[in-house]
Each structure stands twice: as C-alpha cells, then as structure tokens.
Design a protein around this motif. Structure first.
Motif, mmCIF file in Angstrom:
data_model
loop_
_atom_site.group_PDB
_atom_site.id
_atom_site.type_symbol
_atom_site.label_atom_id
_atom_site.label_comp_id
_atom_site.label_asym_id
_atom_site.label_seq_id
_atom_site.Cartn_x
_atom_site.Cartn_y
_atom_site.Cartn_z
ATOM 1 N N TYR A 172 0.838 -1.193 0.000
ATOM 2 C CA TYR A 172 0.000 0.000 0.000
ATOM 3 C C TYR A 172 0.881 1.255 0.000
ATOM 4 O O TYR A 172 1.948 1.277 0.622
ATOM 5 C CB TYR A 172 -0.875 0.052 1.254
ATOM 6 C CG TYR A 172 -1.660 -1.211 1.529
ATOM 7 C CD1 TYR A 172 -1.064 -2.277 2.199
ATOM 8 C CD2 TYR A 172 -2.987 -1.331 1.133
ATOM 9 C CE1 TYR A 172 -1.776 -3.439 2.461
ATOM 10 C CE2 TYR A 172 -3.706 -2.496 1.397
ATOM 11 C CZ TYR A 172 -3.090 -3.538 2.053
ATOM 12 O OH TYR A 172 -3.791 -4.690 2.305
ATOM 13 N N TYR A 230 0.294 5.280 1.100
ATOM 14 C CA TYR A 230 -0.561 6.274 1.727
ATOM 15 C C TYR A 230 0.142 7.638 1.686
ATOM 16 O O TYR A 230 1.369 7.721 1.610
ATOM 17 C CB TYR A 230 -0.796 5.944 3.207
ATOM 18 C CG TYR A 230 -1.726 4.800 3.486
ATOM 19 C CD1 TYR A 230 -1.243 3.491 3.529
ATOM 20 C CD2 TYR A 230 -3.073 5.011 3.748
ATOM 21 C CE1 TYR A 230 -2.094 2.427 3.815
ATOM 22 C CE2 TYR A 230 -3.929 3.959 4.039
ATOM 23 C CZ TYR A 230 -3.428 2.674 4.071
ATOM 24 O OH TYR A 230 -4.268 1.630 4.364
ATOM 25 N N LEU A 250 -4.632 9.698 7.167
ATOM 26 C CA LEU A 250 -3.933 8.898 6.165
ATOM 27 C C LEU A 250 -4.859 8.621 4.983
ATOM 28 O O LEU A 250 -5.953 8.085 5.152
ATOM 29 C CB LEU A 250 -3.479 7.580 6.778
ATOM 30 C CG LEU A 250 -2.509 7.712 7.951
ATOM 31 C CD1 LEU A 250 -2.275 6.370 8.601
ATOM 32 C CD2 LEU A 250 -1.205 8.307 7.489
ATOM 33 N N LEU A 276 -5.292 6.612 1.474
ATOM 34 C CA LEU A 276 -4.781 5.527 0.644
ATOM 35 C C LEU A 276 -4.690 5.988 -0.802
ATOM 36 O O LEU A 276 -5.655 6.503 -1.365
ATOM 37 C CB LEU A 276 -5.695 4.314 0.745
ATOM 38 C CG LEU A 276 -5.295 3.098 -0.094
ATOM 39 C CD1 LEU A 276 -3.952 2.531 0.360
ATOM 40 C CD2 LEU A 276 -6.376 2.031 -0.028
ATOM 41 N N GLU A 291 -6.724 4.437 -5.726
ATOM 42 C CA GLU A 291 -7.868 4.865 -4.916
ATOM 43 C C GLU A 291 -8.256 6.312 -5.186
ATOM 44 O O GLU A 291 -9.409 6.692 -5.015
ATOM 45 C CB GLU A 291 -7.545 4.708 -3.431
ATOM 46 C CG GLU A 291 -7.462 3.263 -2.978
ATOM 47 C CD GLU A 291 -8.814 2.581 -3.023
ATOM 48 O OE1 GLU A 291 -9.728 3.011 -2.311
ATOM 49 O OE2 GLU A 291 -8.953 1.610 -3.799
#
Lengths: 114, 117
Positions: free
Chosen positions: A34, A36, A44, A46, A59
């Motif tokens: 991931y 972030y 945070l 994403l 995202e």
C-alpha cells in the motif's frame, strides 16, 4: 521477522520534477502493498494498493502512479510534481487474505515540493 | 464523507491516569477495527485491534472497546505514561472478497495525546 524499508527518508524537489519513492519488504512473500499520503494536519489517505506483481489499484485520481516490479518492491512515481504533492508518504504491507488482516507501516518519506 | 471520525483532535492527560481516545464510524459493514500510534516523522505503529464479534480486547495497558449499536470504539490506556504521547489513529475495514481483492482500511484524522509528567 518482517521489516519494511522506505527511501529516501526526506526529499525536496522543485515543481515539475519527476519523483520516485521506493519501498521494499523483507521476511514475507506475496504481501499486499500500500501507498498512503498524510498531508499536514490530515489523516492517512490511501493512494494505491497491490495484491501481486503488476497488479495496481488506484484509490484517488492524481498525477501519481505506482508500480510493483517485484514481489516485495513497491514504487511510487510522478512525471511532474505539483506543490500539492507535498506530504508524508507511507508504504505499508499486510499478509492479505483474511478478515483480520493488519497493515504494518514503513518509516515514511517526507516530500517537500517547492 | 468521513466514515471514520475522531472528533477530538487533541487530549491532555496526567501521567498515571487513564487516557480514553474515541472513534466513531458510520459504515455498518465495518467488521475489523485497529488503533495505530504515530510519532512525528515516523510511520504508524500497530497497537491493538478488535473484530466485530467481540466487544473488548486487552493487551497490557491498552484496551479497546467496541459498541456496535452506537458505532463507537474507544482505546483506553492505563496507566498513561509520557512515552504514550503521540498521535493515535483509529482505522476500520469492511471485509470484501471479490476478484481476489479485499476491503481497505479507512483511517480517522487522529487524536494527539499528550501525557504530562
């Protein structure tokens, strides 16, 4: 045990320059990965996640991109940085595949775009 | 639309007393909740988690309580220590399993805890 590395730790870049941040994980195989971003005074967010080599899900639409060339390597890139790209970038990994999957974070990269 | 809310941006507690950090959520599909602790210029560190089938989980000085009907969870730290001073993030996840992907964590904006000696 598993460890996650990010580099560089800090980066100052001019607007319009390219970006490449790298994240690697040790001690596990086929992790979920991931990216972030934490902007000043915010939570945070994403940006991207990956469940396998070459598999990237975005995202949030933006001028950033991500790639996963190897099982335990995750790269965040940009062709031309914007001022709004400044922030604290965090890479995380998880084992995946379960309801109680937990993410573990790297030390982060502080990016300042001038 | 903020699905995970930490309404207190900061909290100050005396050393030795209890710290209670709160988190509210709106998505009834969330079934796994986590708390992370973050020091400045470092990545968040996983503290403790709870599944929706439980209402309490304890690990040393840290206890997380989940009230599903109120869509509320809290982190209790007893006794609080100066080293606990950090930003605490609540996160939640709705497990999904379709096409090999799974639901991702949604984070609150964090609560800055200051524990005074």
């Amino acid at each position: 045990s598993q460890t996650i590395h990010q580099w560089p730790a800090t980066l100052v870049q001019p607007v319009g320059s390219p970006l490449s941040l790298e994240c690697t994980v040790e001690g596990t195989s086929n992790p979920n990965l991931y990216w972030y971003r934490q902007a000043a005074g915010r939570g945070l967010q994403l940006l991207f996640y990956s469940v396998g080599i070459g598999q990237i899900s975005s995202e949030v639409p933006q001028n950033l991109s991500a790639s996963r060339p190897q099982d335990r390597q995750f790269i965040l890139s940009s062709k031309k940085l914007l001022l709004s790209d400044s922030g604290f970038y965090l890479c995380a990994w998880s084992r995946g595949g379960g309801r109680t999957d937990t993410q573990y974070f790297g030390p982060g990269t502080r990016l300042t775009v001038l | 639309d903020q699905q995970v809310k930490q309404n207190s941006p900061s909290l100050s507690v005396q050393e030795g007393r209890i710290s209670i950090l709160n988190c509210d959520y709106t998505n009834s599909m969330f079934d796994y909740f986590l708390w992370y602790k973050k020091y400045p210029a470092e990545g968040p560190t996983f503290l403790i988690s709870i599944s929706s089938i439980k209402d309490k989980n304890e690990d040393g000085r840290f206890t997380v309580f989940l009230n599903k009907s109120a869509k509320h969870l809290s982190l209790h730290i007893v006794p609080s220590q100066p080293g606990d001073s950090a930003v605490y993030f609540c996160a939640a996840r709705a497990y999904m399993n379709y096409g090999g992907s799974q639901g991702n964590l949604i984070f609150g904006k964090g609560t800055k805890l200051s524990v005074k000696p």
